[in-house]
Design an enzyme around this catalytic site. Structure first.
Site, PDB file in Angstrom:
ATOM      1  N   ASN A 240       0.818  -1.219   0.000  1.00 10.03           N
ATOM      2  CA  ASN A 240       0.000   0.000   0.000  1.00 10.03           C
ATOM      3  C   ASN A 240       0.849   1.265   0.000  1.00 10.03           C
ATOM      4  O   ASN A 240       0.415   2.304  -0.503  1.00 10.03           O
ATOM      5  CB  ASN A 240      -0.982  -0.001   1.181  1.00 10.03           C
ATOM      6  N   HIS A 335      -4.578  -4.369  10.739  1.00  8.68           N
ATOM      7  CA  HIS A 335      -5.005  -4.834   9.408  1.00  8.68           C
ATOM      8  C   HIS A 335      -5.851  -6.101   9.451  1.00  8.68           C
ATOM      9  O   HIS A 335      -5.895  -6.878   8.495  1.00  8.68           O
ATOM     10  CB  HIS A 335      -3.791  -5.061   8.493  1.00  8.68           C
TER      11      HIS A 335
HETATM   12 FE   LIG Z   1       1.366  -2.340   4.108  1.00  6.88          FE
HETATM   13 FE   LIG Z   2       3.794  -1.770   6.142  1.00  4.50          FE
END
Ligand SMILES: [Fe+2]
Ligand SMILES: [Fe+2]
Length: 471
Positions: A240, A335
């Site tokens: 990301n 996450h």
């Molecule tokens: Fe990441």
């Molecule tokens: Fe990361």
């Protein structure tokens, strides 16, 4: 006397067993699933980025000397290498000269030059040259730049793809550019298991954590990793932090800095975008997936992946490895569940084609799963708990390279059944493929000596040894 000896030996074994058990319970909290390691480093100040002028971001002498030199695989099988470097002030000499250690014949390849602008930043001159027709299993030297500021590096090509050629991959993810990041690279380089290529699990520089995505931090990162990435290929996965999508800065196109700086051999793999592709390297067929590009049914990536996985020849490359940035099975709070969309689309195929290992990063910690799948669930049948599945991969999260965002320390409790071992410490992994049936995975934490292994597992190949249920 015999009796005495025997009783003293049995009492000493009892003491040994008690000590070992005591150590185990001290070091680990045994939960519902596997082991949640209670090892924690005393807090230090290392978890900040090194200053831009740190010696660790080595700047070679000469204002236009090639810097940020790095290599990656340049074709599908390992007989080509993409050499990349940046000249800061002017295009300079865009040629790589290279020669085999067994030959005096010098060959050369011309590079391409590109630059990019990002908000108020203008890049240096980014060179990429593909050197091809290399021999397998050979050492080559290469030279970038000209005159007194030319720089020479070397690399070793992999063995030809084959089922029983040993090969060792390093696993590094979420590296960033803190003091810890530098320690991770040093530990990787000094690991006696001797990694021959790095499977990089995404999130490179973390430049986007700075105001205006300060791209100077892409340059410092390129200089940081040169000491390894110029000498062995780093195989890139997009994370990301590579998206750099910032319409508020006038940057509406994603992946601009990454795309210019880090090339991949995607065309050789029949892919249509640099973010998803595959390579063969020795005994492994590695499929690199892009979690931040379209991956749903009918997307280009989906179509490519489904064709690619059918092409894998386990008699030639027995070890089928998939890499993506977010973990599919993750029991940290950080996450949590982000891997679900990809799991929902791809897990069936992983199990059908007996993928051996799925590596991921993203969660800034280490975790190892058992062989697990959650493919029975169809929304109405209630079979929504992941179960042990001998056809499923082992999922390994190695997102602990050491970036400025710090470790993901909070775990979900109780530890799920699928989680075999988890610990939030910085470190790196090593996958030592021995032959078509066996591979050894070791995880090293930075707080230990170079040779110390903090977690390890023997993995048996799902195609050649599918009945083994030891992991
Ligand atoms: Fe990441
Ligand atoms: Fe990361």
């Amino acid at each position: 006397m015999g009796l005495l000896a025997s009783s003293s030996s049995s009492s000493s074994s009892l003491v040994a067993v008690t000590v070992v058990l005591g150590l185990l319970f001290n070091a680990a909290v045994l939960c519902h699933g596997g082991i949640s390691s209670s090892y924690r480093r005393v807090a230090t100040e290392l978890n900040i980025d090194m200053p831009v002028d740190s010696d660790t971001f080595y700047v070679p002498p000469g204002e236009n000397t090639p810097q940020q030199v790095h290599i990656t695989q340049g074709d599908h099988v390992g007989t080509a290498v993409i050499v990349s470097w940046i000249t800061p002030k002017a295009p300079g000499f865009s040629v790589v000269r290279y020669w085999s250690e067994n030959s005096t014949k010098i060959r050369w390849a011309r590079g391409t030059i590109e630059t990019y602008r990002y908000f108020n930043y203008t890049s240096g001159y980014i060179h990429h040259a593909n050197i091809s027709n290399l021999e397998f299993n050979s050492k080559y030297y290469y030279k970038v730049g000209a005159g007194k500021y030319a720089r020479i590096f070397w690399f070793v090509t992999p063995p030809a793809p084959g089922p029983d050629v040993p090969y060792t991959f390093g696993l590094i993810g979420d590296l960033g550019q803190t003091y810890d990041s530098s320690i991770t690279i040093t530990h990787y380089q000094n690991d006696p298991l001797n990694g021959q290529a790095v499977l990089f699990l995404g999130d490179l520089s973390y430049a986007d954590d700075y105001p205006f995505h300060d791209n100077v931090r892409w340059d410092t990162w390129g200089r940081l990793v040169e000491r390894s990435a110029a000498y062995q290929p780093w195989i890139w996965t997009v994370g990301n932090h590579e998206i750099d999508w910032a319409p508020q800065l006038g940057e509406p196109v994603p992946f601009v800095p990454f795309s210019h700086r880090y090339h991949t051999p995607y065309e050789a793999a029949g892919s249509t975008a640099p973010f998803w592709y595959s390579i063969k390297r020795g005994p492994a067929h590695v499929i690199i997936m892009a979690a931040y590009s379209a991956f749903g049914k009918y997307s280009p990536q989906y179509s490519w992946f489904n064709q690619e996985i059918q092409k894998v020849n386990r008699s030639e490359t027995p070890w089928l490895i998939v890499i993506m940035h977010p973990p599919t099975y993750n029991s940290y709070q950080s996450h949590y569940m982000e891997g679900e969309p990809m799991r929902a689309v791809y897990e069936n195929t992983f199990v059908k084609y007996k993928v051996d290992i799925v590596f991921a990063g993203h969660v800034h910690a280490y975790e190892r799963s058992i062989r697990v799948s959650n493919i029975k669930y169809n929304i109405t049948n209630g079979l929504c708990n992941p179960v042990k599945d001998l056809n499923a991969p082992v999922y390994l999260t190695v997102g602990d390279g050491g970036n400025l965002e710090g470790l993901s320390t909070v775990m979900t409790e109780p530890q799920p059944n699928y989680s075999a071992f988890r610990e939030p410490s910085f470190g790196h992994g090593m996958l030592e493929i021995k032959n078509r049936t066996h591979a050894y995975f070791a995880w090293h934490r930075n707080d230990d000596g170079y040779a110390v292994v903090a977690d390890s597992v023997w993995l048996t190949n799902r195609f050649w040894y599918p009945t083994d249920d030891s992991n």
